[in-house]
Design a protein around this motif. Structure first.
Motif, PDB file in Angstrom:
ATOM      1  N   GLN A 161       0.752   4.139  -2.837  1.00 25.81           N
ATOM      2  CA  GLN A 161       0.517   5.532  -2.471  1.00 25.81           C
ATOM      3  C   GLN A 161       1.643   6.426  -2.978  1.00 25.81           C
ATOM      4  O   GLN A 161       1.396   7.523  -3.489  1.00 25.81           O
ATOM      5  CB  GLN A 161       0.390   5.671  -0.957  1.00 25.81           C
ATOM      6  N   ASN A 162       2.879   5.963  -2.866  1.00 32.28           N
ATOM      7  CA  ASN A 162       4.032   6.722  -3.340  1.00 32.28           C
ATOM      8  C   ASN A 162       3.970   6.901  -4.857  1.00 32.28           C
ATOM      9  O   ASN A 162       4.259   7.985  -5.375  1.00 32.28           O
ATOM     10  CB  ASN A 162       5.324   6.018  -2.924  1.00 32.28           C
ATOM     11  N   GLU A 188       1.262   6.872  -6.742  1.00 37.76           N
ATOM     12  CA  GLU A 188       0.164   7.778  -7.081  1.00 37.76           C
ATOM     13  C   GLU A 188       0.505   9.235  -6.751  1.00 37.76           C
ATOM     14  O   GLU A 188       0.168  10.137  -7.513  1.00 37.76           O
ATOM     15  CB  GLU A 188      -1.106   7.358  -6.346  1.00 37.76           C
ATOM     16  N   GLN A 189       1.160   9.477  -5.623  1.00 37.26           N
ATOM     17  CA  GLN A 189       1.477  10.842  -5.219  1.00 37.26           C
ATOM     18  C   GLN A 189       2.513  11.480  -6.136  1.00 37.26           C
ATOM     19  O   GLN A 189       2.431  12.662  -6.446  1.00 37.26           O
ATOM     20  CB  GLN A 189       1.999  10.864  -3.784  1.00 37.26           C
ATOM     21  N   ASN A 190       3.475  10.717  -6.579  1.00 35.39           N
ATOM     22  CA  ASN A 190       4.564  11.266  -7.383  1.00 35.39           C
ATOM     23  C   ASN A 190       4.367  11.075  -8.879  1.00 35.39           C
ATOM     24  O   ASN A 190       5.245  11.430  -9.663  1.00 35.39           O
ATOM     25  CB  ASN A 190       5.892  10.638  -6.955  1.00 35.39           C
ATOM     26  N   ASN A 191       3.249  10.524  -9.291  1.00 36.33           N
ATOM     27  CA  ASN A 191       2.946  10.284 -10.708  1.00 36.33           C
ATOM     28  C   ASN A 191       4.074   9.532 -11.410  1.00 36.33           C
ATOM     29  O   ASN A 191       4.527   9.922 -12.487  1.00 36.33           O
ATOM     30  CB  ASN A 191       2.651  11.595 -11.430  1.00 36.33           C
ATOM     31  N   ARG A 192       4.556   8.502 -10.750  1.00 40.21           N
ATOM     32  CA  ARG A 192       5.627   7.696 -11.341  1.00 40.21           C
ATOM     33  C   ARG A 192       5.069   6.355 -11.785  1.00 40.21           C
ATOM     34  O   ARG A 192       3.953   5.978 -11.452  1.00 40.21           O
ATOM     35  CB  ARG A 192       6.749   7.479 -10.324  1.00 40.21           C
ATOM     36  N   ASN A 197       0.824  -1.211   0.000  1.00 38.69           N
ATOM     37  CA  ASN A 197       0.000   0.000   0.000  1.00 38.69           C
ATOM     38  C   ASN A 197       0.855   1.257   0.000  1.00 38.69           C
ATOM     39  O   ASN A 197       0.522   2.241  -0.650  1.00 38.69           O
ATOM     40  CB  ASN A 197      -0.946   0.005   1.203  1.00 38.69           C
ATOM     41  N   LYS A 198       1.962   1.236   0.732  1.00 38.36           N
ATOM     42  CA  LYS A 198       2.858   2.394   0.746  1.00 38.36           C
ATOM     43  C   LYS A 198       3.472   2.629  -0.635  1.00 38.36           C
ATOM     44  O   LYS A 198       3.621   3.768  -1.075  1.00 38.36           O
ATOM     45  CB  LYS A 198       3.949   2.211   1.794  1.00 38.36           C
TER      46      LYS A 198
END
Length: 139
Positions: A21-22, A24-28, A17-18
């Motif tokens: 989330q990472n 999705e947040q950084n659009n990578r 999940n982390k």
């Protein structure tokens, strides 16, 4: 190992999940730790539904270790039984994944079925087969 896989995939503080989330947040892009395949399903209304099935690459390693350990025991029949049970467990997991459309850990069902098959073969099927062969009864 199965308990860790359940935690890693399903718990909100789990590593998977982390990672999501990472990403999705950084659009990578997602790191290459997940094997993704597309599955086309025909819906009841006739439209095609394109779903992605994702399986962690680490799961393949544990499946291979279990089947390899069965093969290393020296009996090919035990390895075949273990291999088939792992595949059946994986099919059950993927079927549930298609129905629920929710991330599932791939290890618990497959590894449990593989271990049950391994020990059942080791302590029941192989000795029974050997006793039949000693009496010259072949199935």
């Amino acid at each position: 190992m199965s308990i860790w896989d359940i935690y890693a995939v399903l718990h909100t503080t789990g590593p998977l999940n982390k990672i999501f989330q990472n990403v999705e947040q950084n659009n990578r892009n997602l790191p290459p730790i997940i094997y993704t395949t597309a599955v086309w399903l025909e819906a009841s209304d006739g439209s095609d539904d394109n779903s992605n099935l994702e399986l962690g690459l680490g799961d393949f390693i544990f499946f291979s270790v279990l089947v390899g350990k069965s093969f290393a025991s020296g009996d090919v029949l035990m390895a075949i039984i273990c291999f088939i049970s792992v595949l059946v467990g994986l099919a059950i997991t993927l079927f549930i994944l298609l129905i629920k459309n929710f991330p599932l850990p791939a290890l618990p069902i497959s590894i449990t079925m593989g271990l049950l098959a391994h020990f059942t073969a080791k302590y029941f099927i192989i000795p029974f087969n050997d006793s039949l062969q000693n009496k010259l009864i072949f199935i």
